[in-house]
Structures are given as C-alpha cells and as structure tokens.
Design an enzyme around this catalytic site. Structure first.
Site, PDB file in Angstrom:
ATOM      1  N   ILE A 148      -8.113  -5.137   9.655  1.00 53.26           N
ATOM      2  CA  ILE A 148      -8.968  -5.707   8.615  1.00 53.26           C
ATOM      3  C   ILE A 148      -8.234  -5.651   7.275  1.00 53.26           C
ATOM      4  CG2 ILE A 148     -11.168  -5.544   7.406  1.00 53.26           C
ATOM      5  CD1 ILE A 148     -12.353  -4.161   9.817  1.00 53.26           C
ATOM      6  N   GLY A 149      -7.902  -6.815   6.740  1.00 51.04           N
ATOM      7  CA  GLY A 149      -7.111  -6.870   5.527  1.00 51.04           C
ATOM      8  C   GLY A 149      -5.649  -6.670   5.865  1.00 51.04           C
ATOM      9  N   CYS A 150      -5.107  -7.552   6.692  1.00 56.91           N
ATOM     10  CA  CYS A 150      -3.788  -7.326   7.307  1.00 56.91           C
ATOM     11  C   CYS A 150      -2.623  -7.563   6.365  1.00 56.91           C
ATOM     12  CB  CYS A 150      -3.638  -8.212   8.537  1.00 56.91           C
ATOM     13  SG  CYS A 150      -3.665  -9.985   8.172  1.00 56.91           S
ATOM     14  N   GLY A 151      -2.884  -8.073   5.150  1.00 62.33           N
ATOM     15  CA  GLY A 151      -1.797  -8.295   4.210  1.00 62.33           C
ATOM     16  C   GLY A 151      -0.789  -9.286   4.755  1.00 62.33           C
ATOM     17  N   CYS A 191      -0.944   2.847 -12.978  1.00 61.78           N
ATOM     18  CA  CYS A 191      -1.387   3.335 -11.670  1.00 61.78           C
ATOM     19  C   CYS A 191      -0.564   4.538 -11.220  1.00 61.78           C
ATOM     20  CB  CYS A 191      -1.313   2.218 -10.629  1.00 61.78           C
ATOM     21  SG  CYS A 191      -2.549   0.919 -10.860  1.00 61.78           S
ATOM     22  N   THR A 194      -7.237 -11.811   6.754  1.00 61.56           N
ATOM     23  CA  THR A 194      -6.894 -11.738   5.337  1.00 61.56           C
ATOM     24  C   THR A 194      -7.646 -12.830   4.588  1.00 61.56           C
ATOM     25  OG1 THR A 194      -5.088 -11.898   3.711  1.00 61.56           O
ATOM     26  CG2 THR A 194      -4.864 -13.219   5.700  1.00 61.56           C
ATOM     27  N   LEU A 200      -7.684  -4.454  15.895  1.00 61.70           N
ATOM     28  CA  LEU A 200      -8.129  -5.295  14.789  1.00 61.70           C
ATOM     29  C   LEU A 200      -7.590  -4.722  13.486  1.00 61.70           C
ATOM     30  CD1 LEU A 200      -9.906  -7.512  13.458  1.00 61.70           C
ATOM     31  CD2 LEU A 200     -11.797  -5.842  13.484  1.00 61.70           C
ATOM     32  N   SER A 233       0.867  -1.184   0.000  1.00 64.97           N
ATOM     33  CA  SER A 233       0.000   0.000   0.000  1.00 64.97           C
ATOM     34  C   SER A 233       0.895   1.222   0.000  1.00 64.97           C
ATOM     35  CB  SER A 233      -0.947  -0.007   1.210  1.00 64.97           C
ATOM     36  OG  SER A 233      -0.216  -0.090   2.416  1.00 64.97           O
ATOM     37  N   SER A 286      -6.135 -14.152   1.880  1.00 67.36           N
ATOM     38  CA  SER A 286      -5.047 -14.760   1.122  1.00 67.36           C
ATOM     39  C   SER A 286      -4.294 -15.777   1.987  1.00 67.36           C
ATOM     40  CB  SER A 286      -4.066 -13.685   0.632  1.00 67.36           C
ATOM     41  OG  SER A 286      -2.851 -14.266   0.186  1.00 67.36           O
TER      42      SER A 286
END
Length: 406
Positions: free
Chosen positions: A197-200, A377, A220, A195, A161, A222
């Site tokens: 959320i979406g900790c990679g 991007c 995650t 927490l 990110s 993944s």
C-alpha cells in the site's frame, strides 16, 4: 510547488528565473546585515544557543529586518517563506533546526499565532482533507514534480523513506537493509501474495518478488511513480495499480505499507486499519512503516503542508493504538528514528550536488525550499522529536506465535 514547474516554454522559464534571482539580489543589497535584531528574538533564541547575525554555522544571518514582523505574524510558514526569498541564511540549517526543536522554541509563539494554529486545527478536525476525491492531490503536488530530481537525490532503487543504518555505511546499503528487514519481519515465503500500500517507485515490490518469490500488488496515487515501478518490475510477478487504498479488494497473505500512512489523515485512520484487516488473510501479517510523534497534533505543520506534502499529518503513538485497537493485534513495535536523520542528510547532500546537473528545471526559490525541507526534517529527527516506527500486526484470532527480529 506546482507553480514553479508549470512555466510552459524554455524562454519563459529562463526569464522567470532570472527576474526572481535578480529581485533577491537587489533585496539583499538594500539591507545592512548589521541591523540590530529586536531583543525579543535574541532572548527567544538564547535557550537554543542560536545568535542572530552570529558567525557560527548554526547562527542565523538576517538580510532583511522585515523577517521579525513576518515571523510574528505568520510563524513557521513565514520563517520558511522568508528563507525561500533570501531574507536570511544559515550555513547548517540541520543543526539550527535541531537546536530550535530541542529547546522547544516553537512553543513560545504570540497570541495571534496561537489563534491561527487553533483555527487551523479546528478546520482539520471538521473536514476530511484526505477524502477519496482528494487522494491524488499529494501525488500530483509532490511525487509527480519530476523523476529527474528524485533519481539524483535517492538511492538507485528510489526509496523515499527512512533507511535502516544498524550495519550500513551508505544510503544504498541502508535502503536495501530496510527492505530486507521488512521482508524478514513479514516472514515472506515463495508463492505468497503481498500487497504494498503506497508502493512508491516499486523498490519493495522488486525486492520482495526477486528475493522472496512472492507475487506483489502495489498501489500508488502518483502517475510518475507507477510508470517507473512498471518498468522496474516488468520481468517479475508484480502488478502496479494507480488507485487509492480504499478501493482495494481481495485477500493477501501479507501487507506492507512504507512511508504512506503519513498521508492517510486522522479522520481516516480507522478506515485504513479496517481496510487492512479486511484484506488480510486470517493467518496473515501486516507491516506498517511510518514517521511518528510522541505528542498528538491536530493539524499538519504549516510549511510542510503548503509546500511539500499537502494534507499530510504525522500520527501519534496514541492515535495508532486507538484506531487499530480491536481490528488488528500489535505484535511488534520497532523505533529507529535517528536513522531518518542520516537518511535525510544523505538526500540533502545528493540534492545539493545535483542542482548543476538539473539546469534551470528548478529555480533558486524552489532549491532553497527543497533544502529547507530536507534539513528541517533532519533536525526534527536529530532532536528526537520525530520517530520512525515499524509495527507488525496480525488478526486478533491468529494463534500463530510471532517472534520479533531486528
């Protein structure tokens, strides 16, 4: 993307790569690069100061004149797929996309493309492409392609990110600064429950637990990310779960979500904010770190949707406001979008340098796709069409004063 990485044996993989590369070379030899481009495309690109078959770094060199019809019929996805197949080249894709986006070239599309875009938007409005049943799709498609590529492209903590470059001179420093900025905005204290959320791959969980003494639960979709994060944080009070955010229960003093909201989908925005509000203690804080767009789009960008992040969509400012209103109080909104340009270019440079190390794990078509993704991007943020927002929320009845920081 998955189809490029599922060839079972080394001999099959090598044959597939050599056949595809040979086809691209034959295709280029058949075409004269001096073919005159149609006047329509010449005039279309004039506002962006981009020339077809020009000699400047951001000019487009056309190897196959079929490119023009392909773009007219299929728009941005046809343009991107043609690049993957070697139909055209550009020395500075990032600068080319900066100019295209800055000039608003994508708005001058044919009637056929407008119809296709409208149908795509309607389909996205009618169906929930980010349902719980489909929650693991992006993990399997994008994040599970192999830690070998990400390990070489990203910083040592595997932050995927935007970094914070206000006082940073390197990618590593920018990513650590981003993590610490989020921790300070959340006002973390020892003993708190955080927490993620979406900790990679676990960078935020590691940083918060190690430097701020908090207990962290990360989620995650993944499997590859979970394996990496488990190993990274094994000696810390961190628990990484393979699950969708909608299945979470409990109460947390602080919540953080970095680079995950782009996968939530507009049909689930209200659900997402309601879940965050339910999980947050009455005096808690929630930090959301997300890519943003000033204008409201109704469907994902076609190329990114097909090849990079299936079903992902960038939220608009209004969508975030409308769907969080009444559930959470907005305490702070911080935009450092230009920092994503520098982050993406650092990733692109790392990826370009890593291809020889990766051998035949990723073929030419994949490599061109990946570089197209990163540079397009970068142009999105450099043109200021893309934003990077960090928002801090509290519960509506929380009477504690919040002072923002940078």
């Amino acid at each position: 993307m998955a189809s490029y990485t599922e060839i079972k044996t080394d001999s099959q993989r090598s044959l597939a790569h050599s056949n595809r590369d040979a086809w691209q070379q034959r295709s280029r030899r058949k075409i004269s690069p001096n073919t005159n481009p149609p006047d329509f495309f010449v005039k279309l690109l004039e506002p962006a100061d981009i020339r077809l078959n020009g000699d400047r770094p951001w000019d487009i060199r056309v190897h196959n004149p079929k490119l023009y019809k392909r773009v007219l019929r299929h728009g941005s996805i046809g343009f991107g797929e043609a690049y993957m197949e070697g139909w055209w080249d550009c020395d500075r894709l990032d600068e080319m996309f900066t100019r295209l986006l800055g000039a608003g070239i994508s708005q001058n599309v044919s009637g056929v493309m407008r119809l296709k875009m409208a149908l795509g938007a309607l389909n996205y409005r009618l169906f929930n492409f980010q349902s719980i049943k489909r929650a693991f799709h992006v993990g399997e498609h994008h994040y599970d392609i192999g830690n070998d590529l990400y390990r070489r492209m990203l910083d040592p903590l595997m932050n995927y990110s935007c970094g914070y470059w206000a006082e940073a001179d390197s990618l590593d420093d920018a990513q650590i600064a981003k993590l610490d900025l989020a921790c300070r905005k959340l006002k973390l204290e020892p003993g708190m429950k955080l927490l993620d959320i979406g900790c990679g791959w676990g960078a935020m969980a590691l940083h918060a637990a190690r430097h701020y003494g908090v207990e962290v639960t990360g989620v995650t979709v993944s499997r590859e990310q979970k394996k990496w994060a488990d190993e990274l944080t094994k000696d810390l009070p961190v628990d990484i779960e393979l699950m969708d955010y909608r299945s979470l229960t409990g109460q947390y003093d602080r919540i953080v979500s970095i680079g995950m909201f782009e996968h939530v989908g507009v049909k689930n925005y209200r659900t997402y904010f309601r879940k965050a509000a339910d999980l947050l203690t009455d005096d808690g804080l929630f930090l959301l770190h997300t890519i943003g767009d000033e204008r409201r789009s109704h469907a994902p960008e076609p190329f990114i949707h097909k090849y990079i992040f299936p079903n992902g969509k960038i939220p608009s400012r209004r969508e975030i406001n409308d769907t969080s209103f009444g559930l959470l109080r907005l305490e702070d909104w911080h935009n450092f979008g230009p920092d994503y340009d520098r982050t993406l270019m650092a990733w692109a440079n790392n990826a370009q340098a890593a291809w020889p190390e990766l051998g035949d794990r990723y073929d030419t078509r994949f490599r061109r796709m990946w570089m197209y993704y990163l540079h397009s991007c970068a142009g999105f943020f450099r043109s200021r069409k893309g934003q990077l927002w960090q928002l801090v929320f509290s519960k509506p009845d929380n009477r504690n004063e919040y002072r923002s920081l940078r």
